[in-house]
Design an enzyme around this catalytic site. Structure first.
Site: not given
Ligand code: BDP
Length: 717
Positions: A402, A430, A328
């Site tokens: 996720d 989340e 990301e």
């Molecule tokens: C996702 C989240 C994000 C996190 C990412 C992570 O939306 O904010 O940075 O995982 O785990 O679920 O790195």
């Protein structure tokens, strides 16, 4: 509320956590008085599960058995145990109980280690204690100086602290202290929290106010919450915390911020809580001014070594680094054509001489690895198995996507034979209603921990792949992305506290049941009245399944937009297809679902047989994961006899109705719970009921456009 109840409640509230700050000598800046004055009439949730409310009928027995407490020793941990016992017993029993540093004049409790306590030494339990390790403990009846005692004994100070909290848990939940014979040792070494907190005070995916860490005030001023946070963690066996976001700001490693972190570590040390940091892989460039962060470049290697030395000077028991790399948008070794093992190893080598560890996250999904996002991490990390240094563990989310409401377990569990894995779970909810919905995750995590990977034959549950009982593991652990923030009740929703609690308890012992944990938490948080406690537990235990039903049942996933809260099945985010919803549900007039079978993306092949065959075959795939693994026509026949479309309609409707039932059940508890917490939970349940109906209507309305079928009558289920 009757006035008698009102009076007794006031008594224990005023004796609450507040006293501890003043009692714990290392922290003169904390203001106990202020805390004592807060929340006298009603409860605000600040005290979490450490309310030490009068335990009802059991109090009589406790008064008889616990006439005084002996905790020998001068260490800060011994002082912390004394302070906790003094405050807790005064509150539980309604009268102060002497807590001594020496002498055992009458029946009571003795807590300590053979090294620090002559009384414990006299018991001669060294062999039994050695078997429990430094964090384990034994609680048993004993005689000390001829007088009856309950001994909480451990070989290490941490164990004594955990044992003390265990005994307090028994008392808070109204259990008898007769014939105790308890031996405990944690199943996992690293029981960590992960905070996704930023240096500007915001919290990524945080729903309970701003960050607990007052960076602007540190290191000079120590907020009183730092101690209460450590107490809460020690009470559930958490022994490490990563204080900053995995999307890490390089400044966290700058001297100014290290000094602040060191101040936190000093507060937490007596509670056995080690501090960890998330590290940004590009720190050698962005902080160190080097031209690159190539992990094989000697200047980069030296930079990490010097940084580790600097940290350990300030924080001698620093736990190590969590790293999110090449994920990301974060920098990582692939930026320099190096692999994840090369990246992790350079940082690990710097920590190694100091005993620190690298937790390298497997939340990595580069598009060029495979078309199916859920396959990518398994492909990358199985290739690297055995190439990591001994002080590296790969940190793997419970599922391969996720933190969705429901996912199959991540196929990496059990798949790395020569690389330790630490599991990552997410109490912060989340994708699970955030701090608005009542969703107890103990059941979700048990489904995950008890899932049989078959990696070492039958019975190779995820929990056992983690704890080293199937094959020796250099590092074992679990990391929980947690929810506390600066909200008065820490977690936003009073019930979200249960997820912090459950995460700690399962990190300690993944074999505990979701029911046991809910039972403990409920009694400590809302009291031991049987009807109240049983009703709340029933609500909790079904709440996860209810949430799945009204959001993403039957294996559906990622039906959301950027807020990760509201339904958005139409999400077609132009940036990446695997950030959309349509990539996952693939609804068309003919069918719905992601084909991950051997005829589709072949994600099933990443599981060990027979799991892969079970998932691959539509006849044996659990229906709760059906559309995760299969793409099926709308009139596919379900086990209920209904078509898939009708089943979807019925399930969404059932979920929405169950949410409404939660609200009604909670209303029936009015009077059994203090008015403030009752009202605050009720307010959130109102939102939950409305949003559950919105989920149902929005998703079914959207899919009806593809299925071409009418939305089945509510009540079909
Ligand atoms: C996702 C989240 C994000 C996190 C990412 C992570 O939306 O904010 O940075 O995982 O785990 O679920 O790195």
């Amino acid at each position: 509320m009757s006035s008698a109840i009102g009076r007794s409640r006031r008594r224990f509230v005023s004796a609450g956590l507040a006293g501890l700050a003043g009692l714990y000598a290392g922290l003169p800046t904390l203001n106990g008085q202020q805390r004592m004055r807060s929340g006298l009439e009603e409860e605000d949730g600040y005290r979490l599960w450490l309310r030490y409310a009068p335990p009802g009928a059991a109090a009589e027995e406790y008064r008889r058995t616990v006439r005084h407490v002996l905790v020998e020793g001068q260490s800060p941990t011994a002082a912390a145990i004394r302070a906790e016992m003094q405050m807790a017993l005064a509150s539980l029993l309604g009268a102060s109980v002497p807590v001594r540093q020496q002498g055992f004049p009458e029946r009571g409790l003795v807590i300590g280690t053979p090294a620090s306590s002559t009384a414990i030494r006299e018991l001669g339990w060294e062999r039994a204690l050695a078997a429990t390790g430094p964090e384990g403990y034994v609680i048993r009846q004993a005689r000390i100086g001829g007088r009856p005692a309950i001994a909480v004994a451990a070989s290490g100070e941490g164990g004594a602290l955990y044992g003390a909290f265990h005994l307090l848990r028994l008392m808070q939940t109204g259990r008898t202290l007769e014939r105790l014979n308890i031996t405990e040792r944690p199943r996992l070494q690293l029981r960590l929290l992960n905070h996704w907190d930023n240096l500007d005070g915001s919290v990524e995916r945080g729903y309970a106010g701003r960050s607990l860490w007052h960076w602007d005030e540190l290191p000079e001023r120590l907020d009183e919450r730092y101690v209460d946070y450590a107490r809460a963690n020690a009470s559930i066996g958490i022994n490490g915390t990563v204080i900053n976001n995995v999307n890490a700001n390089v400044r966290s490693l700058a001297p100014e911020y290290l000094a602040k972190a060191a101040a936190l570590a000093n507060v937490w040390r007596p509670y056995g809580l080690r501090l960890y940091l998330s590290a940004n892989f590009a720190a050698p460039v962005r902080l160190g001014g080097l031209p690159n962060a190539d992990p094989l470049d000697s200047r980069v290697i030296d930079w990490w070594r010097a940084k580790a030395d600097e940290i350990y000077k300030l924080i001698p028991d620093f736990g190590g680094f969590t790293v999110k790399a090449n994920s990301e948008g974060q920098p990582g070794p692939k930026d320099y054509n190096r692999n994840h093992a090369e990246g992790a190893n350079t940082i690990a080598a710097a920590l190694e001489p100091h005993g620190g560890r690298v937790l390298w996250r497997a939340f990595i999904y580069d598009e060029d690895v495979d078309r199916d996002r859920v396959k990518r991490a398994h492909i990358e990390f199985t290739r690297l198995d055995g190439q990591f240094r001994p002080n590296v563990a790969v940190q793997v989310k419970n599922g391969p996507l996720d933190f969705q409401p429901r996912e199959p377990f991540h196929p990496l569990f059990g798949a790395l034979k020569d690389t330790p894995i630490v599991a990552e779970i997410q109490p912060t909810q989340e994708y699970l209603g955030q701090a608005k919905h009542l969703v107890y995750l103990g059941t979700q995590w048990k489904e995950f921990l008890d899932a049989d990977t078959h990696a070492y034959g039958r019975g190779s549950t995820v929990g056992r792949t983690l704890d080293g009982s199937l094959a020796p593991a250099r590092i074992t652990g679990m990391a929980s992305v947690v929810n506390p923030g600066r909200d008065r009740n820490w977690c936003g929703h009073h019930f979200s506290q249960a997820n912090w609690y459950a995460a700690g308890r399962l990190s300690w012992d993944h074999q505990l049941s979701a029911e046991t944990i809910a039972d403990e938490w409920t009694r400590m948080t809302f009291g031991t009245d049987p009807r109240t406690a049983e009703t709340i537990q029933r609500m909790m235990l079904s709440s996860h399944e209810t949430f799945v039903r009204y959001t993403m049942p039957l294996g559906l996933h990622h039906l959301i937009g950027g807020d990760h809260y509201a339904p958005m099945p139409e999400n077609d985010d132009p940036r990446r297809e695997d950030w959309t919803a349509i990539y996952y549900h693939r609804a068309s007039p003919e069918a719905i679902g992601f084909d991950r079978t051997m005829k589709g993306s072949q994600a099933v092949a990443q599981y060990f047989p027979p799991v892969r065959d079970t998932f691959d075959d539509v006849g044996t795939c659990p229906e709760k994961l059906l559309l995760w693994f299969h793409r099926l026509p709308w009139d596919h026949r379900m086990r209920s006899g209904r078509t898939l479309w009708d089943e979807l309609c019925a399930t969404y409707d059932q979920g929405a109705r169950e949410a409404a039932a939660l609200e009604k059940t909670w209303a029936s508890l009015q009077g059994g719970i203090d008015a403030r917490r009752h009202r605050e939970v009720a307010e959130r349940l109102r939102i939950q009921v409305e949003h559950a109906a919105q989920w149902r209507d929005h998703i079914l309305g959207y899919f009806a456009r593809f299925s071409g079928r009418p939305i089945a009558d509510p009540g079909v289920g």
